[in-house]
Design a protein around this motif. Structure first.
Motif, short mmCIF file in Angstrom:
data_model
loop_
_atom_site.label_atom_id
_atom_site.label_comp_id
_atom_site.label_asym_id
_atom_site.label_seq_id
_atom_site.Cartn_x
_atom_site.Cartn_y
_atom_site.Cartn_z
N ARG A 295 1.03 -1.25 -0.12
CA ARG A 295 -0.10 0.53 -0.40
C ARG A 295 0.70 0.67 -0.04
O ARG A 295 1.89 1.61 0.92
N ALA A 296 0.71 2.26 -0.96
CA ALA A 296 0.94 3.61 -0.58
C ALA A 296 0.59 4.56 0.66
O ALA A 296 -0.50 3.97 1.07
N PRO A 297 1.68 5.08 1.35
CA PRO A 297 1.59 5.65 2.27
C PRO A 297 0.38 6.59 1.77
O PRO A 297 0.47 7.20 0.83
N LYS A 298 -0.38 7.33 2.97
CA LYS A 298 -1.24 7.82 2.67
C LYS A 298 -2.28 8.87 3.59
O LYS A 298 -1.77 8.35 4.72
N ASN A 299 -2.11 9.71 3.20
CA ASN A 299 -2.88 10.65 4.19
C ASN A 299 -4.12 10.73 5.31
O ASN A 299 -4.18 10.63 6.00
N ASP A 300 -4.83 10.39 4.20
CA ASP A 300 -6.09 10.57 4.15
C ASP A 300 -6.33 9.12 5.67
O ASP A 300 -5.99 7.74 5.43
N MET A 301 -7.43 9.43 6.71
CA MET A 301 -8.27 8.05 7.08
C MET A 301 -8.58 7.02 6.50
O MET A 301 -8.58 6.30 7.03
N LEU A 302 -9.69 7.90 6.01
CA LEU A 302 -10.21 6.89 5.17
C LEU A 302 -9.95 6.85 3.71
O LEU A 302 -9.87 7.74 2.83
N ARG A 303 -10.45 5.41 2.75
CA ARG A 303 -9.93 5.71 1.88
C ARG A 303 -11.76 5.58 0.54
O ARG A 303 -11.85 6.14 0.38
N SER A 304 -12.22 5.12 1.90
CA SER A 304 -13.94 4.68 0.63
C SER A 304 -14.96 5.45 2.21
O SER A 304 -14.59 4.56 3.47
N VAL A 305 -16.22 6.11 2.24
CA VAL A 305 -17.10 5.29 2.67
C VAL A 305 -18.31 5.16 1.85
O VAL A 305 -18.79 5.65 1.12
N ALA A 306 -18.76 4.25 2.41
CA ALA A 306 -20.04 2.92 1.79
C ALA A 306 -20.83 2.86 2.81
O ALA A 306 -21.11 2.85 3.42
N MET A 307 -21.99 3.13 2.05
CA MET A 307 -23.03 2.57 2.75
C MET A 307 -24.85 1.49 2.67
O MET A 307 -24.29 1.89 1.08
N LYS A 308 -25.08 1.27 2.90
CA LYS A 308 -25.82 0.24 2.57
C LYS A 308 -27.61 0.53 3.04
O LYS A 308 -27.21 0.23 4.56
N ALA A 309 -28.69 0.44 2.44
CA ALA A 309 -29.60 0.66 3.22
C ALA A 309 -30.75 -0.43 3.02
O ALA A 309 -30.66 -1.38 2.30
N ASP A 310 -32.22 -0.33 3.35
CA ASP A 310 -33.29 -1.35 3.53
C ASP A 310 -32.97 -2.07 4.92
O ASP A 310 -32.99 -3.56 4.42
N LEU A 311 -32.65 -2.27 5.66
CA LEU A 311 -31.25 -2.89 6.33
C LEU A 311 -32.64 -3.53 7.83
O LEU A 311 -33.55 -1.97 7.96
N SER A 312 -32.61 -4.08 8.41
CA SER A 312 -33.56 -4.25 9.53
C SER A 312 -32.40 -4.76 10.79
O SER A 312 -31.85 -5.12 10.78
N ILE A 313 -32.19 -4.39 12.60
CA ILE A 313 -32.24 -5.16 13.20
C ILE A 313 -32.84 -5.85 13.93
O ILE A 313 -33.83 -5.00 14.82
#
Ligand code: ASP
Ligand code: MG
Length: 451
Positions: A295-313
């Motif tokens: 992996r290349a050294p990166k300064n960002d804390m996150l690479r990506s933010v994904a979401m998935k809806a239509d879920l239930s607990i």
């Protein structure tokens, strides 16, 4: 050097797309092997045939013949077109037999057999197109190449060692002679030699299986987007294409959100440390996303933010469940019987909470109700939930990351309903109400990606 290229449905969806893909294959260096999906729309068409009561085989076949022959007539001419047509008609004849053989409906692998037929047609056309450009190429079915699969209908898994042994005999010698084999994606042959598919979108996985089996130097997945994105651009317009990430990050993202890659694609290449590139066949000049070990050294804390809806607990309450591991096992067993995917689990002294797809709630409750009622105090369902997946390498090895992420979540005014942290060291997953999810993704992306 061997490169395996996988061309998706849209990348072979028309004469123009096939030509573009053939040029991509032809312009590569060293030995090349291509794995191909059906022309876009074809697998859906076949599945619709299976699902429609009284569907006419001739009608279904007519649509496929027109689609492929129209493209063939644009791409090929003279003797090549004639030879293609002869081979194509043989495959159509075999397809007609499959569709008309009622007995096969008794066969649990009947659906696999029908839905995998589109790849047999597209691979032939792509191979002939390469020949028309002056390259030596052969179309191989998964049976001919020796892609071995095991498992339940529509849910196969490749047998990597058997497949590798077969590919070394069937495909490697061709590559060494400078021939470009074009192999059908999406399915393998099971122990009885029958087609067994790898699940919808499974041609990506086929590509990885072939790369693994041939010990390839690189796997290229050619699709219709520029690569993995730092967020869904419909939510975050500033989202950028991720130029580089590691296998773990890609696996989490593929699993959860991005439809860029079939989630099972990562493992066969990760095992052998084969770099994977995701590229856009409609814009080959774009760099795409490179997924590899280093992996290349990166300064960002996150690479990506994904979401998935239509879920239930679903929360199952039972007294002192934490001291009764068998009770937890029984709950999980019921969930497994229901055949549903669990995205996160969290436990406390007297509850087990599970995150599942909302459409699976009914089936899950039916199975949980089979538990001994004396053991269960209550079962609650919270719907309209969304899972947020914050992906970044090193995430969990850094102190204070969770504090930063959750204080950003507070800015989005979202209540965190469930947390799953520590299960993977590249992602922090948590659940918020669906109406807050977009806000959370935006805040996290603005604060922690592309800094
Ligand atoms: N043609 C299959 C499908 O549509 C496999 C694939 O394209 O990956 O699911
Ligand atoms: Mg796909």
């Amino acid at each position: 050097m061997i490169t395996v290229l996988k061309l998706g449905g849209t990348s072979v969806g028309s004469a123009e797309a096939i030509l573009r893909s053939a040029k991509i294959i032809a312009s590569g260096e060293g030995g090349r092997v291509a794995v191909v999906s059906a022309m876009s729309g074809v697998t859906n068409h076949l599945i619709q045939f299976i699902e429609t009561e009284g569907a006419q085989a001739d009608e279904a076949i007519g649509v496929l013949v027109n689609k492929h022959m129209e493209a063939a007539e644009e791409l090929l001419s003279g003797k090549l077109l004639k030879n293609f047509t002869t081979e194509f008609n043989d495959r159509i004849k075999a397809l007609r037999n499959v569709l008309n053989t009622k007995d096969l409906k008794e066969d649990p692998y009947f659906q696999d057999n029908i839905s995998s037929q589109g790849e047999r047609l597209s691979s032939l056309l792509l191979s002939y197109t390469l020949r028309s450009m002056g390259h030596e190429s052969v179309a191989l079915t998964s049976e001919e190449a020796g892609i071995h699969a095991t498992g339940n209908p529509m849910f196969g898994t490749a047998d990597l060692s058997k497949t590798s042994a077969a590919l070394m005999m069937s495909v490697k010698p061709l590559v060494l002679k400078g021939v470009i084999p074009i192999i059908t994606g999406f399915y393998g042959r099971n122990e009885e030699g029958k087609p067994l598919t790898f699940g919808r979108g499974g041609s990506d996985y086929s590509g990885a299986v072939v790369a693994n089996g041939l010990n390839a130097d690189c796997l290229e997945i050619w699709t219709d987007v520029d690569g993995f994105m730092s967020a869904d651009p419909r939510i975050v317009p500033e989202a950028i294409v991720i130029d580089e990430m590691n296998f773990g990050e890609a696996a989490e993202l593929a699993y959860l959100g991005a439809k860029v890659l079939h989630p099972r694609t990562i493992e066969p290449v990760r095992m052998k440390n084969i770099p994977l590139k995701v590229k856009n066949s409609f814009r080959p000049e774009c760099k795409g996303t490179l997924i590899h070990h280093l992996r290349a050294p990166k300064n960002d804390m996150l690479r990506s933010v994904a979401m998935k809806a239509d879920l239930s607990i679903i929360t199952v309450g039972s007294s002192e469940i934490a001291y009764r591991p068998r009770m937890v096992a029984r709950i999980i067993e019921k969930i497994a019987d229901a055949g549903v995917v669990v995205y996160a689990i969290s436990t406390s002294l007297s509850t087990v909470a599970l995150l599942i797809n909302s459409p699976d709630v009914k089936e899950t409750l039916t199975h949980l109700n089979l538990l001994d009622q004396a053991d269960i105090e209550r079962i609650d369902v919270k719907s309209n939930m969304a899972l947020i997946c914050a992906v970044g390498d090193d995430l969990l090895r850094r102190c204070g990351v969770s504090a930063e992420i959750f204080s950003a979540v507070r800015e989005a005014d979202a209540n965190v309903e469930l947390i799953s942290e520590g299960a993977s060291d590249v992602s922090l997953n948590f659940v918020v109400p669906t109406d807050k999810a977009v806000g959370v993704v935006k805040v996290l992306h603005n604060k922690f990606v592309g800094g």
